[in-house]
Each structure stands twice: as C-alpha cells, then as structure tokens.
Design a protein around this motif. Sequence first.
Motif, PDB file in Angstrom:
ATOM      1  N   ASP B  93       0.834  -1.224   0.165  1.00 38.73           N
ATOM      2  CA  ASP B  93      -0.050  -0.057   0.086  1.00 38.73           C
ATOM      3  C   ASP B  93       1.008   1.287  -0.010  1.00 38.73           C
ATOM      4  O   ASP B  93       2.093   1.193  -0.393  1.00 38.73           O
ATOM      5  CB  ASP B  93      -0.963  -0.113   1.140  1.00 38.73           C
ATOM      6  N   GLU B  94       0.393   2.267   0.322  1.00 32.55           N
ATOM      7  CA  GLU B  94       1.106   3.622   0.146  1.00 32.55           C
ATOM      8  C   GLU B  94       2.139   3.710   1.217  1.00 32.55           C
ATOM      9  O   GLU B  94       2.923   4.296   1.265  1.00 32.55           O
ATOM     10  CB  GLU B  94       0.138   4.870   0.160  1.00 32.55           C
ATOM     11  N   TYR B  95       1.957   3.058   2.186  1.00 28.90           N
ATOM     12  CA  TYR B  95       3.166   2.892   3.372  1.00 28.90           C
ATOM     13  C   TYR B  95       4.079   1.894   3.276  1.00 28.90           C
ATOM     14  O   TYR B  95       5.382   1.954   3.122  1.00 28.90           O
ATOM     15  CB  TYR B  95       2.679   3.013   4.707  1.00 28.90           C
ATOM     16  N   TRP B  96       3.405   0.718   3.031  1.00 29.34           N
ATOM     17  CA  TRP B  96       4.355  -0.589   2.972  1.00 29.34           C
ATOM     18  C   TRP B  96       4.528  -0.652   1.341  1.00 29.34           C
ATOM     19  O   TRP B  96       3.828  -1.270   0.721  1.00 29.34           O
ATOM     20  CB  TRP B  96       3.636  -1.658   3.443  1.00 29.34           C
ATOM     21  N   THR B  97       5.374  -0.003   0.789  1.00 35.17           N
ATOM     22  CA  THR B  97       5.583   0.241  -0.600  1.00 35.17           C
ATOM     23  C   THR B  97       6.332  -1.156  -1.509  1.00 35.17           C
ATOM     24  O   THR B  97       6.703  -2.027  -0.510  1.00 35.17           O
ATOM     25  CB  THR B  97       6.388   1.392  -0.949  1.00 35.17           C
ATOM     26  N   PRO B  98       5.861  -1.204  -2.658  1.00 35.73           N
ATOM     27  CA  PRO B  98       6.704  -2.438  -3.097  1.00 35.73           C
ATOM     28  C   PRO B  98       8.155  -2.323  -2.981  1.00 35.73           C
ATOM     29  O   PRO B  98       8.732  -3.567  -2.666  1.00 35.73           O
ATOM     30  CB  PRO B  98       6.355  -2.155  -4.572  1.00 35.73           C
ATOM     31  N   GLU B  99       8.765  -1.328  -2.680  1.00 37.61           N
ATOM     32  CA  GLU B  99      10.142  -1.248  -2.674  1.00 37.61           C
ATOM     33  C   GLU B  99      10.479  -1.811  -1.187  1.00 37.61           C
ATOM     34  O   GLU B  99      11.684  -2.202  -0.849  1.00 37.61           O
ATOM     35  CB  GLU B  99      10.670   0.254  -2.584  1.00 37.61           C
ATOM     36  N   ILE B 100       9.546  -1.309  -0.281  1.00 37.52           N
ATOM     37  CA  ILE B 100       9.939  -1.861   1.274  1.00 37.52           C
ATOM     38  C   ILE B 100       9.855  -3.382   1.213  1.00 37.52           C
ATOM     39  O   ILE B 100      10.697  -4.278   1.862  1.00 37.52           O
ATOM     40  CB  ILE B 100       8.970  -1.323   2.107  1.00 37.52           C
ATOM     41  N   LEU B 101       8.528  -3.977   0.592  1.00 41.42           N
ATOM     42  CA  LEU B 101       8.437  -5.450   0.544  1.00 41.42           C
ATOM     43  C   LEU B 101       9.647  -6.090  -0.257  1.00 41.42           C
ATOM     44  O   LEU B 101      10.093  -7.032   0.410  1.00 41.42           O
ATOM     45  CB  LEU B 101       7.158  -5.833  -0.378  1.00 41.42           C
ATOM     46  N   SER B 102      10.128  -5.667  -1.631  1.00 39.17           N
ATOM     47  CA  SER B 102      11.216  -6.375  -2.076  1.00 39.17           C
ATOM     48  C   SER B 102      12.345  -6.220  -1.379  1.00 39.17           C
ATOM     49  O   SER B 102      13.158  -7.240  -1.193  1.00 39.17           O
ATOM     50  CB  SER B 102      11.433  -6.106  -3.572  1.00 39.17           C
ATOM     51  N   ALA B 103      12.769  -5.165  -0.653  1.00 37.98           N
ATOM     52  CA  ALA B 103      13.995  -4.977   0.082  1.00 37.98           C
ATOM     53  C   ALA B 103      13.839  -6.092   1.350  1.00 37.98           C
ATOM     54  O   ALA B 103      14.949  -6.821   1.572  1.00 37.98           O
ATOM     55  CB  ALA B 103      14.112  -3.762   0.736  1.00 37.98           C
ATOM     56  N   THR B 104      12.565  -6.101   1.971  1.00 37.67           N
ATOM     57  CA  THR B 104      12.464  -7.071   3.005  1.00 37.67           C
ATOM     58  C   THR B 104      12.576  -8.605   2.593  1.00 37.67           C
ATOM     59  O   THR B 104      13.550  -9.321   3.470  1.00 37.67           O
ATOM     60  CB  THR B 104      11.198  -6.978   3.649  1.00 37.67           C
ATOM     61  N   TRP B 105      12.303  -9.028   1.331  1.00 40.22           N
ATOM     62  CA  TRP B 105      12.159 -10.109   0.846  1.00 40.22           C
ATOM     63  C   TRP B 105      13.904 -10.637   0.581  1.00 40.22           C
ATOM     64  O   TRP B 105      14.194 -11.734   1.085  1.00 40.22           O
ATOM     65  CB  TRP B 105      11.510 -10.359  -0.548  1.00 40.22           C
ATOM     66  N   TYR B 106      14.654  -9.490   0.058  1.00 37.97           N
ATOM     67  CA  TYR B 106      15.606  -9.854  -0.222  1.00 37.97           C
ATOM     68  C   TYR B 106      16.713  -9.951   0.979  1.00 37.97           C
ATOM     69  O   TYR B 106      17.506 -10.950   0.855  1.00 37.97           O
ATOM     70  CB  TYR B 106      16.538  -8.565  -1.142  1.00 37.97           C
ATOM     71  N   GLN B 107      16.354  -9.267   1.959  1.00 43.87           N
ATOM     72  CA  GLN B 107      17.317  -9.397   3.274  1.00 43.87           C
ATOM     73  C   GLN B 107      17.008 -10.771   3.957  1.00 43.87           C
ATOM     74  O   GLN B 107      17.789 -11.492   4.491  1.00 43.87           O
ATOM     75  CB  GLN B 107      17.000  -8.182   3.912  1.00 43.87           C
ATOM     76  N   ALA B 108      15.711 -11.035   3.990  1.00 39.13           N
ATOM     77  CA  ALA B 108      15.340 -12.489   4.385  1.00 39.13           C
ATOM     78  C   ALA B 108      15.816 -13.566   3.549  1.00 39.13           C
ATOM     79  O   ALA B 108      16.056 -14.676   4.291  1.00 39.13           O
ATOM     80  CB  ALA B 108      13.616 -12.596   4.423  1.00 39.13           C
ATOM     81  N   GLU B 109      16.269 -13.365   2.498  1.00 41.61           N
ATOM     82  CA  GLU B 109      16.675 -14.369   1.589  1.00 41.61           C
ATOM     83  C   GLU B 109      18.308 -14.590   1.852  1.00 41.61           C
ATOM     84  O   GLU B 109      18.562 -15.650   2.200  1.00 41.61           O
ATOM     85  CB  GLU B 109      16.370 -14.201   0.281  1.00 41.61           C
ATOM     86  N   THR B 110      18.823 -13.326   1.956  1.00 43.51           N
ATOM     87  CA  THR B 110      20.166 -13.470   1.974  1.00 43.51           C
ATOM     88  C   THR B 110      20.979 -13.221   3.452  1.00 43.51           C
ATOM     89  O   THR B 110      22.073 -13.544   3.406  1.00 43.51           O
ATOM     90  CB  THR B 110      20.723 -12.413   0.902  1.00 43.51           C
ATOM     91  N   GLY B 111      20.246 -12.162   3.928  1.00 42.99           N
ATOM     92  CA  GLY B 111      20.878 -11.787   5.121  1.00 42.99           C
ATOM     93  C   GLY B 111      21.879 -10.721   4.818  1.00 42.99           C
ATOM     94  O   GLY B 111      22.421 -10.093   5.867  1.00 42.99           O
ATOM     95  N   LYS B 112      21.863 -10.036   3.790  1.00 48.10           N
ATOM     96  CA  LYS B 112      22.715  -9.160   3.298  1.00 48.10           C
ATOM     97  C   LYS B 112      21.993  -7.742   3.303  1.00 48.10           C
ATOM     98  O   LYS B 112      20.794  -7.795   2.954  1.00 48.10           O
ATOM     99  CB  LYS B 112      23.262  -9.311   1.957  1.00 48.10           C
ATOM    100  N   ILE B 113      22.721  -6.393   3.484  1.00 41.42           N
ATOM    101  CA  ILE B 113      22.280  -5.369   3.125  1.00 41.42           C
ATOM    102  C   ILE B 113      21.840  -5.030   1.635  1.00 41.42           C
ATOM    103  O   ILE B 113      22.547  -5.410   0.813  1.00 41.42           O
ATOM    104  CB  ILE B 113      23.303  -4.377   3.577  1.00 41.42           C
ATOM    105  N   PRO B 114      20.618  -4.574   1.368  1.00 46.99           N
ATOM    106  CA  PRO B 114      20.135  -4.287  -0.016  1.00 46.99           C
ATOM    107  C   PRO B 114      21.011  -3.158  -0.535  1.00 46.99           C
ATOM    108  O   PRO B 114      20.992  -2.075  -0.040  1.00 46.99           O
ATOM    109  CB  PRO B 114      18.639  -4.194   0.185  1.00 46.99           C
TER     110      PRO B 114
END
Lengths: 141, 471
Positions: B93-114
Amino acid sequence: MEVVVFACQQAVPDPEALKSLWGLADVRFRVLPEPCSSKVEAFQLLRTLATPVDLVWVIGCEESLCRLAEGSQRAGGRMAYTKKYLEEIGLEPARVGRTVVTPGDQAALRAAVAEIQDRLKSLGASPLRQAPQSAARRAAP
Amino acid sequence: MPAKYHIHVRRVPPRFTPLAKNAIIDWSEGCLRCARCVKEQCPVDAYRKRGFDRTQFVDTIDEMCRDCYRCVQGCPRELIYKVVNPQYRQLGDEYWTPEILSATWYQAETGKIPVSGAGYGGPFSGPGFDSLWTDMSEIVRPTRDGIHGREYISTSVDLGRKPMFLLFDEQGDMAWTTPPLLELPLPILLAEPKLGPNPRGMQEIITLAAQNLGTLAILGRDQLVPVPAQALGQIMPSYSAGALELEDPLLSQVRAIEMLDHPALLKQVEVLKKRYPQLLVSIKVPGDEKVVDRVAELTAAGAEIIHIYATEKARGLGGFQDLHLKDLIRRCHLRLVEEQLRDTVTLLFSGGIALAEHVAKAIICGADGIIADLPLLLALECRLCRQCTKGGNCPVEIDLLTTKRGAQRLVNLIGAWNNQLLEIMGAMGMREVRRLRGEVGRAMFLEDLEKEIFAPLFANRETELQKRDPN
C-alpha cells in the motif's frame, strides 16, 4: 475450473473491476496485469494451459492504440502461433483466446468476460485435468 | 573482551518467485539471428536459465534480470524492452511500498544489506522517517567500519528499571536489591503481526528466531502455543487488560511479561512484583493523545518497561492519528527528560517500523528499542494482499512454511538490519547503541532546517513586500 487472463495494464487499468464482472463462483478467475499484451510469450501461454488451466485469455489494446506501437500486433501473431501449435499436437486451439479493447472501454470488457464465459461453457474442463501425469504434477509441492 | 555478537545468516531461497520491479518484453519476431546474440551475453545468463513459475504463471526471467540494460542497448533491431511490472506496482500500500516489500524479501533471503546501485535517485526528503537524516561525518574512519571494524560497536540494550542512585551499607555491600535488568544483544524485539494465515505457526517461527538471535518474542498469552522449555527465557507473554492470573505457571518460567494498560494496572503490577520480584513487566500503552502524560505517570510510579504502540503505518492513535511515530517518540522521550526520569525506564516502540534505518532513527528520537511485527511476516514472502483477513487462501502458502525455514528467514532479516545499524553507528562515530538514544545532535530534522534556512528567507521577503506595498 480455472481461467487465467493476462491483461495489458493499458487495456485493463483496474484488474479488480474486471474480476468483479466475472460472477461465476465455481470457476476460479485470475487476472494477471501485464505491462503489454506482448509481454506474454507463446511458451507462457502453453505452460499456463498445461498447469492445467481450463482457459487462457489475453486482453490487449487495439493495434492502433498500443503504447509500444507494435506490441498488440505481435501479441496477435503469438496467439495465432499458439493456436496452430495446439492444433498440431492434438489439443483444442480454442483453449487460448484473445480480445482487443479500447483502453478504458467498460462495455468492451463486459463483452470480453461474456465471451470468455461462453467459451468456457462450450469447452468444459480441460482434458489435461484427467491426465494422470498432470494430476501428479499439480499435487506436487 | 567478550566475543562480538554475531548473527549467523544463511541463504534461504524463496518458495515463490518474487515479483520483479521491471519486466522484460522480448519481441523475438523479426530477429536478425545475429551470430552473437545479446541474449547470450547476459551477465547472469537469464535468457538461458529463464523458466516458468507454475503457481504464479510468470516468466522467471524478470526476477533473474539485474537491470544492466545490456540486452536492451545491444539488440540491433531493438527488440528487447524493459518496463515497470504492474504486478510489482500493485504490491502493498502507500506506506508498505513495493520497494519496502522487495527489500525485506531480499534481506530475508540473503541476510545481506540491500544495495540499490550507484547514486540515489529518490526524493531529497519525505514524510515521517524520511524527514530525518543522520550525521555520517565519521564515515571515513576505517577503524569504525561498522561490520568489519577493529573497534567493537555494541548493539546491546538493557530492559528494566535503572536505579537513580546506589546505596551501600557500612560493610560496603549494596543496601538494597537492585531491580532486575535484562540485557539484549540488539535493540530489536520480535512480536506477532496482526495478519497472517497461521498465527500458531507464526508464534513457533518467531520463538525459534528469538532464540537464535538472543532477543525476546512477544506472544499473546491467550493463544500461546506450547513453548519448549529451553525457549521460555526468550518469550514475553502478552496479557490483555485484566487477564493476568497470579497462578499462571508461565510467570515463574519467563523473564519478562507484557500487560496492556488499564486503570487498575499499577495495583496489579505491585501485587505481581511482590510475588515474582525478578519478573520484568512491560506495560503496553496506546500511542494516543494521553500517552505522554501516561508514560510520565507510569515512570514516576516505578514502571520498568513501557511499550508504546502506533498504527502499522507509523501514526499515533485517537487524537494523535496525524502524529508520526518519530514525533510520538520525541514527545514521550522529552517529557521524561524534563521530569528527570528518562534514564530510569526502558521505552519500546512498535508500529510502522519497516526498514533498518527506522530502527536507528527511532532510537535517535528517543526509543531504547523497537518491536518488529509486520516486517516479520513480510520476511516469510508475504505479499500484503490481506487475503488472510478476508478468509481467503494465502497466495504464498505461509501456512505451509516449516518453522526452521521461517525462523532462518527472520534471523536473516534481523541480521541485515543489525548490520545496517552497525554501519549507521560506525558512520556516526558511535560505539554504543545505548548512547545513540535521543542523540539528536547527530541528526538533522527537515522541519528544523526549514525553520533555520527558509523561515528567515521568507521573513525577509515579507518585509520587502510590506515595504513596497504597506497596505
């Protein structure tokens, strides 16, 4: 039964509105927004059909209104290729279909949904649903 | 010197192809059949490895593509395009933006800083946490390199009541028993999100993650799943208003509990502390218009930990619904500073903490620690479609996720957040997250800058206008 619609974002700016036109509770109706109908390639249509899905549809813009100039035209070519391919391998080419609309034309979208429903009624469930291999594939995680 | 706190991250691939920001449109029709096709020169070999995701009906090439545009620029017939993926744009949504979601997925997958690449193309400032900048003037000091530096940067925080002074008897021993204090290795606690298709499974995942991280998992007491004995020290059962019973066996097994604020709470806490003196009690207070006074009142009455919660979009509640979480934190913190009580109590905040930078910024504003909830669900590949709240099926089957896999994704996310906290502190020249609390001298607020820079300019302009046209 299940129907998958690949919808160009210009032709169908509001996928939820398209879903609301469906109305058949016993058929799963999925609308996947695409940047252009030419994003959907023949292999994608065929593999979606093999999932198995009972009907795969593409909704795009009229060829003269395509924002990518040639996108809708190319999508038409791919659809023709996919139908021909299905015919060659002995499957029903009518399991895939395409509608072109003027972006924002609600009446045309209603007509497209009616056409999809008619096509589904005439075809019934996909014969691939009875194939043991596909049933096993579907059950696999 | 104690061993450095280290979070063991391990790659956990997603079960569902993450939706990519950009999509490739590949018009193969009309191809010239060049001897060396641009598709063969793809650095990640995406055109050869591309597949089909049977559950989402998507071409996996978009997820593999690294947006280098080599193929787009190289094709002599210009048959390849890159466009924004509308399915990605529809996420969140307007707060939980697609960029926040994809950055969270990346960090949860790799444990690395996006890392987004060279340069920053975003706006100069924005609402909420985006109107606050940290002073990174120490960024060039190699010894304070946050993650790999020689100097240890501590992210430990203490939960509990800190005495204002100590009292010793004639023998030099402590004249009273000091209140219990719990040291956590990082200023992040985990809590159950309000959404999700499988709350019981989520509790198990959060408990295991908290155990691995050494932090606390805040779990609702009403629906609490059986917790293994070795994990009891890592959970903080949360009791709704007036639901606590002194005979609850869990009270003697856990180190801390949470209670929702209500008028008779202080009396209840007093009775509880008499019976369980070593038990830490956190009081959960809504972040509404009464919160500042209530926090001061509770602190003066001896509260150990206060948890203030905001909405999931980082806004206050009730009369404070227009107030951003950062301002809510500032108000509570400054009130306690005025009352000279700030160091006695631990303040935790939750609601709308979506990114690692929000952790550091919340602490700068005056929080001792934060409580992560919704990002934990996002780490499990959640698309925030909210189908679970309408009784629908979860499109990414979070209900079928194994505890071990889910917990490792949470550990990865918090590992990446902790590394970013270290990087920020290293760049700010801080070696202790405890010292970061309320350290606004090392931060800049947009509203302050506007007052200092633009207000005088506009004041002069008004004077000029008045000179020209006094009427």
